[in-house]
Scaffold this motif. Structure first.
Motif, PDB file in Angstrom:
ATOM      1  N   SER A  41       0.920  -1.053  -0.081  1.00 18.88           N
ATOM      2  CA  SER A  41       0.042   0.075  -0.222  1.00 18.88           C
ATOM      3  C   SER A  41       0.970   1.355  -0.061  1.00 18.88           C
ATOM      4  O   SER A  41       1.818   1.381   0.851  1.00 18.88           O
ATOM      5  CB  SER A  41      -0.830   0.046   1.345  1.00 18.88           C
ATOM      6  N   THR A  42       0.787   2.209  -0.914  1.00 20.56           N
ATOM      7  CA  THR A  42       1.400   3.396  -0.792  1.00 20.56           C
ATOM      8  C   THR A  42       0.948   4.509   0.130  1.00 20.56           C
ATOM      9  O   THR A  42       1.919   5.202   0.531  1.00 20.56           O
ATOM     10  CB  THR A  42       1.314   3.948  -2.327  1.00 20.56           C
ATOM     11  N   PHE A  43      -0.337   4.344   0.635  1.00 14.60           N
ATOM     12  CA  PHE A  43      -0.508   5.601   1.402  1.00 14.60           C
ATOM     13  C   PHE A  43      -0.554   5.562   2.804  1.00 14.60           C
ATOM     14  O   PHE A  43      -0.358   6.269   3.714  1.00 14.60           O
ATOM     15  CB  PHE A  43      -2.237   6.075   1.275  1.00 14.60           C
ATOM     16  N   SER A  44      -0.497   4.048   3.107  1.00 13.51           N
ATOM     17  CA  SER A  44      -0.475   3.535   4.631  1.00 13.51           C
ATOM     18  C   SER A  44       0.526   4.177   5.435  1.00 13.51           C
ATOM     19  O   SER A  44       0.212   4.636   6.410  1.00 13.51           O
ATOM     20  CB  SER A  44      -0.773   2.224   4.811  1.00 13.51           C
ATOM     21  N   GLU A  45       1.772   4.036   5.032  1.00 18.56           N
ATOM     22  CA  GLU A  45       2.920   4.369   5.975  1.00 18.56           C
ATOM     23  C   GLU A  45       2.753   5.915   6.105  1.00 18.56           C
ATOM     24  O   GLU A  45       3.260   6.494   7.261  1.00 18.56           O
ATOM     25  CB  GLU A  45       4.197   3.932   4.980  1.00 18.56           C
ATOM     26  N   GLU A  46       2.485   6.720   4.984  1.00 21.88           N
ATOM     27  CA  GLU A  46       2.284   7.959   5.471  1.00 21.88           C
ATOM     28  C   GLU A  46       1.294   8.485   6.178  1.00 21.88           C
ATOM     29  O   GLU A  46       1.629   9.459   7.259  1.00 21.88           O
ATOM     30  CB  GLU A  46       2.417   8.726   4.063  1.00 21.88           C
ATOM     31  N   PHE A  47       0.135   7.986   6.056  1.00 21.81           N
ATOM     32  CA  PHE A  47      -1.261   7.886   6.904  1.00 21.81           C
ATOM     33  C   PHE A  47      -0.828   7.808   8.324  1.00 21.81           C
ATOM     34  O   PHE A  47      -1.221   8.538   9.312  1.00 21.81           O
ATOM     35  CB  PHE A  47      -2.278   7.113   6.355  1.00 21.81           C
ATOM     36  N   LEU A  48      -0.131   6.684   8.653  1.00 22.54           N
ATOM     37  CA  LEU A  48       0.147   6.294   9.997  1.00 22.54           C
ATOM     38  C   LEU A  48       1.392   7.066  10.630  1.00 22.54           C
ATOM     39  O   LEU A  48       1.193   7.558  11.936  1.00 22.54           O
ATOM     40  CB  LEU A  48       0.761   4.585   9.909  1.00 22.54           C
ATOM     41  N   ARG A  49       2.302   7.628   9.985  1.00 24.53           N
ATOM     42  CA  ARG A  49       3.164   8.565  10.458  1.00 24.53           C
ATOM     43  C   ARG A  49       2.468  10.017  10.957  1.00 24.53           C
ATOM     44  O   ARG A  49       2.471  10.420  12.018  1.00 24.53           O
ATOM     45  CB  ARG A  49       4.256   8.682   9.331  1.00 24.53           C
ATOM     46  N   PHE A  50       1.472  10.422  10.157  1.00 24.85           N
ATOM     47  CA  PHE A  50       1.065  11.576  10.468  1.00 24.85           C
ATOM     48  C   PHE A  50      -0.075  11.398  11.337  1.00 24.85           C
ATOM     49  O   PHE A  50      -0.315  12.395  12.231  1.00 24.85           O
ATOM     50  CB  PHE A  50       0.236  12.257   9.143  1.00 24.85           C
ATOM     51  N   LEU A 122      -0.033  11.411   0.063  1.00 25.86           N
ATOM     52  CA  LEU A 122      -1.343  11.721   0.364  1.00 25.86           C
ATOM     53  C   LEU A 122      -1.582  13.207  -0.364  1.00 25.86           C
ATOM     54  O   LEU A 122      -2.732  13.684  -0.267  1.00 25.86           O
ATOM     55  CB  LEU A 122      -1.568  12.032   1.849  1.00 25.86           C
ATOM     56  N   GLN A 123      -0.657  13.647  -0.960  1.00 29.05           N
ATOM     57  CA  GLN A 123      -0.915  15.344  -1.354  1.00 29.05           C
ATOM     58  C   GLN A 123      -1.498  16.177  -0.360  1.00 29.05           C
ATOM     59  O   GLN A 123      -2.350  16.744  -0.979  1.00 29.05           O
ATOM     60  CB  GLN A 123      -1.684  14.994  -2.776  1.00 29.05           C
ATOM     61  N   LEU A 124      -0.987  16.167   0.833  1.00 24.82           N
ATOM     62  CA  LEU A 124      -1.671  16.716   1.845  1.00 24.82           C
ATOM     63  C   LEU A 124      -0.626  17.913   2.174  1.00 24.82           C
ATOM     64  O   LEU A 124       0.620  17.590   2.538  1.00 24.82           O
ATOM     65  CB  LEU A 124      -1.897  15.825   3.175  1.00 24.82           C
ATOM     66  N   SER A 125      -1.162  19.204   2.411  1.00 23.95           N
ATOM     67  CA  SER A 125      -0.321  20.077   3.017  1.00 23.95           C
ATOM     68  C   SER A 125       0.429  19.791   4.165  1.00 23.95           C
ATOM     69  O   SER A 125      -0.400  19.442   5.221  1.00 23.95           O
ATOM     70  CB  SER A 125      -1.106  21.646   3.016  1.00 23.95           C
ATOM     71  N   MET A 126       1.786  19.843   4.332  1.00 27.55           N
ATOM     72  CA  MET A 126       2.401  19.490   5.543  1.00 27.55           C
ATOM     73  C   MET A 126       2.007  20.646   6.738  1.00 27.55           C
ATOM     74  O   MET A 126       2.154  20.375   8.096  1.00 27.55           O
ATOM     75  CB  MET A 126       3.823  19.695   5.403  1.00 27.55           C
ATOM     76  N   GLY A 127       1.712  21.937   6.428  1.00 28.32           N
ATOM     77  CA  GLY A 127       1.122  22.670   7.605  1.00 28.32           C
ATOM     78  C   GLY A 127      -0.309  22.300   8.035  1.00 28.32           C
ATOM     79  O   GLY A 127      -0.193  22.447   9.335  1.00 28.32           O
ATOM     80  N   LYS A 128      -0.949  21.472   7.346  1.00 27.99           N
ATOM     81  CA  LYS A 128      -1.971  20.923   8.017  1.00 27.99           C
ATOM     82  C   LYS A 128      -1.832  19.747   9.047  1.00 27.99           C
ATOM     83  O   LYS A 128      -2.583  19.675  10.000  1.00 27.99           O
ATOM     84  CB  LYS A 128      -3.144  20.466   7.229  1.00 27.99           C
ATOM     85  N   VAL A 129      -0.552  19.296   8.814  1.00 29.43           N
ATOM     86  CA  VAL A 129      -0.336  18.005   9.687  1.00 29.43           C
ATOM     87  C   VAL A 129       0.299  18.624  10.893  1.00 29.43           C
ATOM     88  O   VAL A 129       0.119  18.095  12.105  1.00 29.43           O
ATOM     89  CB  VAL A 129       1.089  17.047   9.102  1.00 29.43           C
ATOM     90  N   TYR A 130       0.938  20.052  10.696  1.00 28.95           N
ATOM     91  CA  TYR A 130       1.464  20.391  11.985  1.00 28.95           C
ATOM     92  C   TYR A 130       0.509  21.501  12.616  1.00 28.95           C
ATOM     93  O   TYR A 130       0.848  21.966  13.565  1.00 28.95           O
ATOM     94  CB  TYR A 130       2.702  21.674  11.441  1.00 28.95           C
ATOM     95  N   TYR A 131      -0.839  21.468  12.052  1.00 29.15           N
ATOM     96  CA  TYR A 131      -1.784  22.170  13.021  1.00 29.15           C
ATOM     97  C   TYR A 131      -2.053  21.530  14.210  1.00 29.15           C
ATOM     98  O   TYR A 131      -2.540  21.897  15.222  1.00 29.15           O
ATOM     99  CB  TYR A 131      -3.007  22.078  12.153  1.00 29.15           C
ATOM    100  N   ALA A 132      -1.274  20.237  14.371  1.00 28.42           N
ATOM    101  CA  ALA A 132      -1.708  19.555  15.674  1.00 28.42           C
ATOM    102  C   ALA A 132      -1.078  20.251  16.789  1.00 28.42           C
ATOM    103  O   ALA A 132      -1.491  20.248  17.874  1.00 28.42           O
ATOM    104  CB  ALA A 132      -1.160  18.110  15.538  1.00 28.42           C
TER     105      ALA A 132
END
Length: 174
Positions: A41-50, A122-132
């Motif tokens: 799976s291509t998305f799972s590792e990145e999703f799990l990390r975030f 995931l093509q997700l902005s890293m800024g949204k990840v860091y909103y945590a």
């Protein structure tokens, strides 16, 4: 105050439990897709990390709200019982300062700087990840204010429950 704490606790608990369940399912899918279907799976590792970032940082706020964070009790154990509440209030103030400066201000700067970075899969902005970080900071500050309110309430209750000495009550010493 108790209603707000209860609502915050339940919201964070539901978010964390849901996220853990999703993380377990995606981790299982990652293993199945890799070893059963031979197409990882291509998305799972990145999703799990975030997800782990969000879970850890939001968990920090929850644990601070429960006052079950790691703490060194060396000074608290050595100070007189009458000063422990004041010491606990000081600890909450330090948590507020840390949360305001590091999590809220620093987290906001990191989020703003990383807004143009896009995660590869995931093509997700890293800024949204860091909103945590700023979210966790705001929650921690809110919890610390609730903790201080509870400590002051217990301090007032303890002060009103202190018995009046015999001399002040007009009695004599025994």
């Amino acid at each position: 105050m108790k209603k707000l704490r209860h609502w915050l606790d339940r919201t964070i608990e539901m978010f964390s439990c849901s996220l853990i369940c999703v993380m377990v399912l995606i981790a299982c899918w990652q293993v199945i897709s890799r070893y059963v279907f031979n197409t990882p799976s291509t998305f799972s590792e990145e999703f799990l990390r975030f997800s782990l970032v969000w879970l850890s940082v939001i968990g920090l706020a929850y644990v601070a709200g429960k006052s079950e964070h790691i703490s060194l009790t060396l000074f608290l154990d050595k100070c007189p019982q009458s000063l422990t509440t004041y010491w606990q209030i000081a600890i909450q103030v330090v948590f507020i300062l840390f949360s305001a400066y590091i999590l809220v201000i620093g987290g906001w700067k990191v989020s703003s700087n990383a807004m143009l970075q896009i995660s590869p899969v995931l093509q997700l902005s890293m800024g949204k990840v860091y909103y945590a970080l700023p979210l966790s900071g705001v929650l921690t500050i809110l919890y610390c204010l609730l903790n201080i309110s509870d400590l002051i309430t217990s301090l007032r209750a303890a002060a009103s429950d202190t018995p009046v000495s015999n001399e002040l009550a007009g009695g004599r010493y025994d």
